[in-house]
Design a protein around this motif. Structure first.
Motif, PDB file in Angstrom:
ATOM      1  N   TRP A 158       6.731   9.471   3.389  1.00 37.96           N
ATOM      2  CA  TRP A 158       6.152   8.189   3.005  1.00 37.96           C
ATOM      3  C   TRP A 158       7.235   7.125   2.852  1.00 37.96           C
ATOM      4  O   TRP A 158       7.020   5.966   3.202  1.00 37.96           O
ATOM      5  CB  TRP A 158       5.348   8.314   1.713  1.00 37.96           C
ATOM      6  CG  TRP A 158       4.044   9.006   1.899  1.00 37.96           C
ATOM      7  CD1 TRP A 158       3.738  10.279   1.518  1.00 37.96           C
ATOM      8  CD2 TRP A 158       2.886   8.482   2.548  1.00 37.96           C
ATOM      9  NE1 TRP A 158       2.454  10.564   1.883  1.00 37.96           N
ATOM     10  CE2 TRP A 158       1.904   9.482   2.510  1.00 37.96           C
ATOM     11  CE3 TRP A 158       2.585   7.267   3.140  1.00 37.96           C
ATOM     12  CZ2 TRP A 158       0.636   9.304   3.045  1.00 37.96           C
ATOM     13  CZ3 TRP A 158       1.334   7.088   3.680  1.00 37.96           C
ATOM     14  CH2 TRP A 158       0.370   8.096   3.632  1.00 37.96           C
ATOM     15  N   HIS A 159       8.380   7.534   2.324  1.00 39.63           N
ATOM     16  CA  HIS A 159       9.481   6.589   2.148  1.00 39.63           C
ATOM     17  C   HIS A 159       9.984   6.094   3.507  1.00 39.63           C
ATOM     18  O   HIS A 159      10.304   4.914   3.673  1.00 39.63           O
ATOM     19  CB  HIS A 159      10.597   7.248   1.344  1.00 39.63           C
ATOM     20  CG  HIS A 159      11.559   6.283   0.739  1.00 39.63           C
ATOM     21  ND1 HIS A 159      12.657   6.688   0.045  1.00 39.63           N
ATOM     22  CD2 HIS A 159      11.605   4.930   0.707  1.00 39.63           C
ATOM     23  CE1 HIS A 159      13.329   5.641  -0.381  1.00 39.63           C
ATOM     24  NE2 HIS A 159      12.699   4.558   0.023  1.00 39.63           N
TER      25      HIS A 159
ATOM     26  N   VAL B  84       2.535   6.762  -6.864  1.00 38.45           N
ATOM     27  CA  VAL B  84       1.553   7.748  -7.332  1.00 38.45           C
ATOM     28  C   VAL B  84       2.035   9.158  -7.036  1.00 38.45           C
ATOM     29  O   VAL B  84       1.957  10.052  -7.889  1.00 38.45           O
ATOM     30  CB  VAL B  84       0.169   7.479  -6.693  1.00 38.45           C
ATOM     31  CG1 VAL B  84      -0.782   8.632  -6.926  1.00 38.45           C
ATOM     32  CG2 VAL B  84      -0.420   6.185  -7.233  1.00 38.45           C
ATOM     33  N   LEU B  85       2.551   9.388  -5.830  1.00 42.58           N
ATOM     34  CA  LEU B  85       3.058  10.714  -5.481  1.00 42.58           C
ATOM     35  C   LEU B  85       4.261  11.099  -6.323  1.00 42.58           C
ATOM     36  O   LEU B  85       4.418  12.267  -6.698  1.00 42.58           O
ATOM     37  CB  LEU B  85       3.409  10.780  -3.989  1.00 42.58           C
ATOM     38  CG  LEU B  85       2.217  10.774  -3.029  1.00 42.58           C
ATOM     39  CD1 LEU B  85       2.701  10.737  -1.579  1.00 42.58           C
ATOM     40  CD2 LEU B  85       1.324  11.969  -3.253  1.00 42.58           C
TER      41      LEU B  85
ATOM     42  N   PHE C   6       0.830  -1.201   0.000  1.00 41.62           N
ATOM     43  CA  PHE C   6       0.000   0.000   0.000  1.00 41.62           C
ATOM     44  C   PHE C   6       0.866   1.253   0.000  1.00 41.62           C
ATOM     45  O   PHE C   6       0.628   2.186  -0.781  1.00 41.62           O
ATOM     46  CB  PHE C   6      -0.936  -0.037   1.222  1.00 41.62           C
ATOM     47  CG  PHE C   6      -1.823   1.155   1.352  1.00 41.62           C
ATOM     48  CD1 PHE C   6      -2.869   1.357   0.471  1.00 41.62           C
ATOM     49  CD2 PHE C   6      -1.614   2.077   2.363  1.00 41.62           C
ATOM     50  CE1 PHE C   6      -3.705   2.457   0.593  1.00 41.62           C
ATOM     51  CE2 PHE C   6      -2.436   3.178   2.492  1.00 41.62           C
ATOM     52  CZ  PHE C   6      -3.484   3.374   1.603  1.00 41.62           C
ATOM     53  N   PHE C   7       1.880   1.291   0.850  1.00 45.48           N
ATOM     54  CA  PHE C   7       2.770   2.452   0.904  1.00 45.48           C
ATOM     55  C   PHE C   7       3.581   2.590  -0.384  1.00 45.48           C
ATOM     56  O   PHE C   7       3.847   3.706  -0.837  1.00 45.48           O
ATOM     57  CB  PHE C   7       3.694   2.384   2.120  1.00 45.48           C
ATOM     58  CG  PHE C   7       2.982   2.558   3.434  1.00 45.48           C
ATOM     59  CD1 PHE C   7       1.958   3.476   3.582  1.00 45.48           C
ATOM     60  CD2 PHE C   7       3.319   1.789   4.529  1.00 45.48           C
ATOM     61  CE1 PHE C   7       1.294   3.638   4.776  1.00 45.48           C
ATOM     62  CE2 PHE C   7       2.667   1.937   5.736  1.00 45.48           C
ATOM     63  CZ  PHE C   7       1.646   2.868   5.861  1.00 45.48           C
TER      64      PHE C   7
ATOM     65  N   ILE D 293       2.542   1.781  -3.379  1.00 42.94           N
ATOM     66  CA  ILE D 293       1.619   2.360  -4.355  1.00 42.94           C
ATOM     67  C   ILE D 293       1.458   3.854  -4.118  1.00 42.94           C
ATOM     68  O   ILE D 293       1.480   4.655  -5.066  1.00 42.94           O
ATOM     69  CB  ILE D 293       0.259   1.623  -4.311  1.00 42.94           C
ATOM     70  CG1 ILE D 293       0.423   0.200  -4.829  1.00 42.94           C
ATOM     71  CG2 ILE D 293      -0.801   2.370  -5.111  1.00 42.94           C
ATOM     72  CD1 ILE D 293      -0.770  -0.697  -4.561  1.00 42.94           C
ATOM     73  N   ILE D 294       1.310   4.258  -2.861  1.00 38.84           N
ATOM     74  CA  ILE D 294       1.192   5.682  -2.536  1.00 38.84           C
ATOM     75  C   ILE D 294       2.432   6.435  -3.005  1.00 38.84           C
ATOM     76  O   ILE D 294       2.330   7.504  -3.616  1.00 38.84           O
ATOM     77  CB  ILE D 294       0.968   5.879  -1.019  1.00 38.84           C
ATOM     78  CG1 ILE D 294      -0.428   5.425  -0.631  1.00 38.84           C
ATOM     79  CG2 ILE D 294       1.185   7.338  -0.621  1.00 38.84           C
ATOM     80  CD1 ILE D 294      -0.693   5.441   0.856  1.00 38.84           C
ATOM     81  N   ILE D 295       3.598   5.882  -2.751  1.00 34.56           N
ATOM     82  CA  ILE D 295       4.845   6.541  -3.135  1.00 34.56           C
ATOM     83  C   ILE D 295       4.957   6.678  -4.646  1.00 34.56           C
ATOM     84  O   ILE D 295       5.319   7.742  -5.151  1.00 34.56           O
ATOM     85  CB  ILE D 295       6.058   5.787  -2.538  1.00 34.56           C
ATOM     86  CG1 ILE D 295       6.103   5.992  -1.032  1.00 34.56           C
ATOM     87  CG2 ILE D 295       7.355   6.236  -3.182  1.00 34.56           C
ATOM     88  CD1 ILE D 295       7.100   5.112  -0.319  1.00 34.56           C
TER      89      ILE D 295
ATOM     90  N   LYS E 284       5.371  15.037  -6.306  1.00 32.87           N
ATOM     91  CA  LYS E 284       5.294  15.455  -4.895  1.00 32.87           C
ATOM     92  C   LYS E 284       6.477  14.907  -4.103  1.00 32.87           C
ATOM     93  O   LYS E 284       7.177  14.001  -4.529  1.00 32.87           O
ATOM     94  CB  LYS E 284       3.991  14.929  -4.281  1.00 32.87           C
ATOM     95  CG  LYS E 284       2.758  15.295  -5.031  1.00 32.87           C
ATOM     96  CD  LYS E 284       2.062  16.427  -4.402  1.00 32.87           C
ATOM     97  CE  LYS E 284       0.841  16.737  -5.254  1.00 32.87           C
ATOM     98  NZ  LYS E 284      -0.194  17.366  -4.554  1.00 32.87           N
TER      99      LYS E 284
ATOM    100  N   LYS F 244       3.180  12.371  -9.608  1.00 36.64           N
ATOM    101  CA  LYS F 244       2.633  13.721  -9.525  1.00 36.64           C
ATOM    102  C   LYS F 244       3.699  14.759  -9.203  1.00 36.64           C
ATOM    103  O   LYS F 244       3.404  15.943  -9.143  1.00 36.64           O
ATOM    104  CB  LYS F 244       1.532  13.783  -8.465  1.00 36.64           C
ATOM    105  CG  LYS F 244       0.295  12.994  -8.837  1.00 36.64           C
ATOM    106  CD  LYS F 244      -0.764  13.129  -7.774  1.00 36.64           C
ATOM    107  CE  LYS F 244      -2.012  12.360  -8.166  1.00 36.64           C
ATOM    108  NZ  LYS F 244      -3.070  12.511  -7.156  1.00 36.64           N
TER     109      LYS F 244
ATOM    110  N   ILE G 120       8.153  12.725  -1.349  1.00 33.21           N
ATOM    111  CA  ILE G 120       7.807  11.408  -0.802  1.00 33.21           C
ATOM    112  C   ILE G 120       8.648  11.042   0.409  1.00 33.21           C
ATOM    113  O   ILE G 120       8.586   9.915   0.875  1.00 33.21           O
ATOM    114  CB  ILE G 120       7.979  10.317  -1.878  1.00 33.21           C
ATOM    115  CG1 ILE G 120       9.421  10.272  -2.361  1.00 33.21           C
ATOM    116  CG2 ILE G 120       7.021  10.505  -3.009  1.00 33.21           C
ATOM    117  CD1 ILE G 120       9.804   8.966  -2.952  1.00 33.21           C
TER     118      ILE G 120
END
Length: 117
Positions: free
Chosen positions: A32-33, A21-22, A14-15, A17-19, A27, A25, A29
């Motif tokens: 999140w990393h 996607v960010l 999940f993390f 995928i978030i990374i 952004k 964009k 990270i």
């Protein structure tokens, strides 16, 4: 312990995928990393607990442990190469292959879940 290990693996995916996607964009990270890296600790600790709780450790468990460490390395390589603007196509292919092998091993080894009842 299997549930804790599986939960930490799902969190790590999940993390990741978030990374990704960010990163797409543009952004930042960094936080999140670091959260993903903390999740690696959970994955490794719960994996070690499962590994050493086996009465006798067959070769397939060693293979799964080695592939699990390779998977964490692939997580990091995908993120860092994407940050540097390099191609990650081969890493995603390797990630997919290792993921499928780990999934099959995880559910077919004796301490895994029995999906067919």
């Amino acid at each position: 312990m299997t549930h804790a290990h599986l939960t930490s693996l799902v969190l790590a995916l999940f993390f990741l995928i978030i990374i990704v996607v960010l990163q797409n964009k543009g952004k930042n990270i960094k936080i999140w990393h670091m959260v993903l890296r903390a999740t690696y600790i959970l994955v490794i600790v719960t994996g070690c607990m499962l590994f050493f709780s086996a009465y006798s450790i067959p070769l397939s468990y060693y293979l799964k442990a080695i592939l699990g460490i390779i998977m964490i390395g692939l997580f990091e390589m995908v993120i860092v190469r994407k940050q540097k603007g390099k191609t990650t196509d081969l890493l995603w292919i390797a990630f997919s292959i290792v993921f499928v092998i780990l999934f099959v091993l995880g559910f077919t080894l004796p301490m895994g879940f029995d999906l067919i009842k």
